[in-house]
Design a protein around this motif. Sequence first.
Motif, PDB file in Angstrom:
ATOM      1  N   LYS A  13       0.836  -1.201   0.000  1.00  0.00           N
ATOM      2  CA  LYS A  13       0.000   0.000   0.000  1.00  0.00           C
ATOM      3  C   LYS A  13       0.873   1.254   0.000  1.00  0.00           C
ATOM      4  N   ASN A  14       0.700   2.135   1.009  1.00  0.00           N
ATOM      5  CA  ASN A  14       1.399   3.415   1.004  1.00  0.00           C
ATOM      6  C   ASN A  14       2.742   3.385   1.724  1.00  0.00           C
ATOM      7  N   ARG A  15       3.102   2.238   2.265  1.00  0.00           N
ATOM      8  CA  ARG A  15       4.339   2.177   3.040  1.00  0.00           C
ATOM      9  C   ARG A  15       5.565   2.422   2.180  1.00  0.00           C
ATOM     10  N   CYS A  16       5.522   1.967   0.938  1.00  0.00           N
ATOM     11  CA  CYS A  16       6.660   2.193   0.047  1.00  0.00           C
ATOM     12  C   CYS A  16       6.836   3.682  -0.221  1.00  0.00           C
ATOM     13  N   ARG A  17       5.760   4.372  -0.436  1.00  0.00           N
ATOM     14  CA  ARG A  17       5.842   5.805  -0.728  1.00  0.00           C
ATOM     15  C   ARG A  17       6.518   6.546   0.417  1.00  0.00           C
ATOM     16  N   ASN A  18       6.147   6.187   1.646  1.00  0.00           N
ATOM     17  CA  ASN A  18       6.770   6.827   2.806  1.00  0.00           C
ATOM     18  C   ASN A  18       8.265   6.538   2.877  1.00  0.00           C
ATOM     19  N   LEU A  19       8.636   5.298   2.581  1.00  0.00           N
ATOM     20  CA  LEU A  19      10.044   4.918   2.615  1.00  0.00           C
ATOM     21  C   LEU A  19      10.818   5.624   1.509  1.00  0.00           C
ATOM     22  N   TYR A  20      10.219   5.714   0.322  1.00  0.00           N
ATOM     23  CA  TYR A  20      10.881   6.389  -0.793  1.00  0.00           C
ATOM     24  C   TYR A  20      11.091   7.863  -0.493  1.00  0.00           C
ATOM     25  N   GLU A  21      10.103   8.498   0.106  1.00  0.00           N
ATOM     26  CA  GLU A  21      10.235   9.908   0.473  1.00  0.00           C
ATOM     27  C   GLU A  21      11.348  10.093   1.500  1.00  0.00           C
ATOM     28  N   MET A  22      11.428   9.160   2.437  1.00  0.00           N
ATOM     29  CA  MET A  22      12.474   9.224   3.453  1.00  0.00           C
ATOM     30  C   MET A  22      13.856   9.104   2.820  1.00  0.00           C
ATOM     31  N   SER A  23      13.981   8.206   1.837  1.00  0.00           N
ATOM     32  CA  SER A  23      15.288   8.013   1.196  1.00  0.00           C
ATOM     33  C   SER A  23      15.706   9.236   0.392  1.00  0.00           C
ATOM     34  N   ASN A  24      14.718  10.007  -0.094  1.00  0.00           N
ATOM     35  CA  ASN A  24      15.026  11.219  -0.863  1.00  0.00           C
ATOM     36  C   ASN A  24      15.449  12.370   0.038  1.00  0.00           C
ATOM     37  N   LYS A  25      14.955  12.378   1.258  1.00  0.00           N
ATOM     38  CA  LYS A  25      15.197  13.501   2.165  1.00  0.00           C
ATOM     39  C   LYS A  25      16.301  13.241   3.179  1.00  0.00           C
ATOM     40  N   THR A  26      16.555  11.968   3.475  1.00  0.00           N
ATOM     41  CA  THR A  26      17.500  11.626   4.536  1.00  0.00           C
ATOM     42  C   THR A  26      18.907  11.441   3.980  1.00  0.00           C
ATOM     43  N   PRO A  27      19.899  12.119   4.557  1.00  0.00           N
ATOM     44  CA  PRO A  27      21.280  11.891   4.112  1.00  0.00           C
ATOM     45  C   PRO A  27      21.745  10.498   4.505  1.00  0.00           C
ATOM     46  N   SER A  28      22.686   9.971   3.786  1.00  0.00           N
ATOM     47  CA  SER A  28      23.198   8.638   4.087  1.00  0.00           C
ATOM     48  C   SER A  28      23.807   8.621   5.486  1.00  0.00           C
ATOM     49  N   PRO A  29      23.465   7.621   6.303  1.00  0.00           N
ATOM     50  CA  PRO A  29      24.002   7.546   7.669  1.00  0.00           C
ATOM     51  C   PRO A  29      25.526   7.407   7.647  1.00  0.00           C
ATOM     52  N   MET A  30      26.202   8.186   8.482  1.00  0.00           N
ATOM     53  CA  MET A  30      27.663   8.153   8.538  1.00  0.00           C
ATOM     54  C   MET A  30      28.130   7.202   9.642  1.00  0.00           C
ATOM     55  N   ILE A  31      27.654   5.965   9.567  1.00  0.00           N
ATOM     56  CA  ILE A  31      28.058   4.943  10.531  1.00  0.00           C
ATOM     57  C   ILE A  31      28.356   3.655   9.775  1.00  0.00           C
ATOM     58  N   TRP A  32      28.971   2.703  10.453  1.00  0.00           N
ATOM     59  CA  TRP A  32      29.282   1.417   9.828  1.00  0.00           C
ATOM     60  C   TRP A  32      27.987   0.699   9.473  1.00  0.00           C
ATOM     61  N   LYS A  33      27.987   0.034   8.326  1.00  0.00           N
ATOM     62  CA  LYS A  33      26.783  -0.692   7.900  1.00  0.00           C
ATOM     63  C   LYS A  33      26.355  -1.726   8.937  1.00  0.00           C
ATOM     64  N   LYS A  34      27.315  -2.352   9.599  1.00  0.00           N
ATOM     65  CA  LYS A  34      26.965  -3.380  10.581  1.00  0.00           C
ATOM     66  C   LYS A  34      26.203  -2.810  11.771  1.00  0.00           C
ATOM     67  N   ASP A  35      26.305  -1.491  11.971  1.00  0.00           N
ATOM     68  CA  ASP A  35      25.611  -0.844  13.076  1.00  0.00           C
ATOM     69  C   ASP A  35      24.298  -0.193  12.648  1.00  0.00           C
ATOM     70  N   MET A  36      23.979  -0.247  11.368  1.00  0.00           N
ATOM     71  CA  MET A  36      22.757   0.374  10.863  1.00  0.00           C
ATOM     72  C   MET A  36      21.530  -0.466  11.194  1.00  0.00           C
ATOM     73  N   THR A  37      20.404   0.187  11.359  1.00  0.00           N
ATOM     74  CA  THR A  37      19.127  -0.507  11.550  1.00  0.00           C
ATOM     75  C   THR A  37      18.622  -0.958  10.183  1.00  0.00           C
ATOM     76  N   PRO A  38      17.639  -1.880  10.141  1.00  0.00           N
ATOM     77  CA  PRO A  38      17.060  -2.281   8.853  1.00  0.00           C
ATOM     78  C   PRO A  38      16.535  -1.087   8.051  1.00  0.00           C
ATOM     79  N   ASN A  39      15.920  -0.116   8.714  1.00  0.00           N
ATOM     80  CA  ASN A  39      15.403   1.056   8.017  1.00  0.00           C
ATOM     81  C   ASN A  39      16.530   1.875   7.393  1.00  0.00           C
ATOM     82  N   GLN A  40      17.602   2.051   8.125  1.00  0.00           N
ATOM     83  CA  GLN A  40      18.734   2.816   7.607  1.00  0.00           C
ATOM     84  C   GLN A  40      19.368   2.111   6.416  1.00  0.00           C
ATOM     85  N   LEU A  41      19.457   0.795   6.485  1.00  0.00           N
ATOM     86  CA  LEU A  41      20.026   0.031   5.367  1.00  0.00           C
ATOM     87  C   LEU A  41      19.115   0.094   4.149  1.00  0.00           C
ATOM     88  N   ALA A  42      17.804   0.066   4.379  1.00  0.00           N
ATOM     89  CA  ALA A  42      16.856   0.176   3.264  1.00  0.00           C
ATOM     90  C   ALA A  42      16.994   1.528   2.590  1.00  0.00           C
TER      91      ALA A  42
END
Length: 210
Positions: free
Chosen positions: A128-157
């Motif tokens: 449903k609309n969950r993808c749209r919210n995630l896509y908007e987040m990826s457009n607005k959120t800068p890439s996390p400046m932490i190790w990938k192993k420490d990222m949450t599933p949302n940050q990795l997505a």
Amino acid sequence: MASALQYCFLILIFGIPLHECAAVLLNGSCIPVEPCFDLSVMANIAERVSKDVTAADGEKILLRHSSFDKIRKRKNLHSCVLLKIISLFQNVLEKTKKNDIHKGEELNHHVELIHIMDQLKNCVYKTKNRCRNLYEMSNKTPSPMIWKKDMTPNQLAVLQLQKLKSAKSKLNDVHIQETVMDELKTLYLYMQGKGFRKNTRMTKEKHGVQ
């Protein structure tokens, strides 16, 4: 009837790798449930298409499996990311179709793989609309400046979506095309997981679709 139910129960308990057994009995036998799409078919054709592609140097577009596994375990995240992955790979296959080296064969594997991408889209869970919210987040959120192993599933997505978007903006770049064609060899492994529907028939019956 009782013995048939016991047989199904044993299969489920001990994991006998015969067939997936639907919770339906027909003439006292379990009805085997076919997957939405046999990913081994995709793997074989992708190998034929990309077998002569030299492994691309530099950063990969798809995250390493150790990182992607965190996304895979979250059905909604996995589904949204899969749709973007399929879209990118399909676009690159369309771009490189004219350079298909398998045209002399009876089956054009390159074109066949493009059609498979369409089929895969139908096998992804609808969110449903969950993808749209995630896509908007990826457009607005800068890439996390932490190790990938420490990222949450949302940050990795978000990171994976940003890498896909960056690649899509450079579709005419030969290096990007080569990277995608090289990663085709293991693409089927990214499809496996909770974001990939097991069976279309059962899903339709569940929602009363004929």
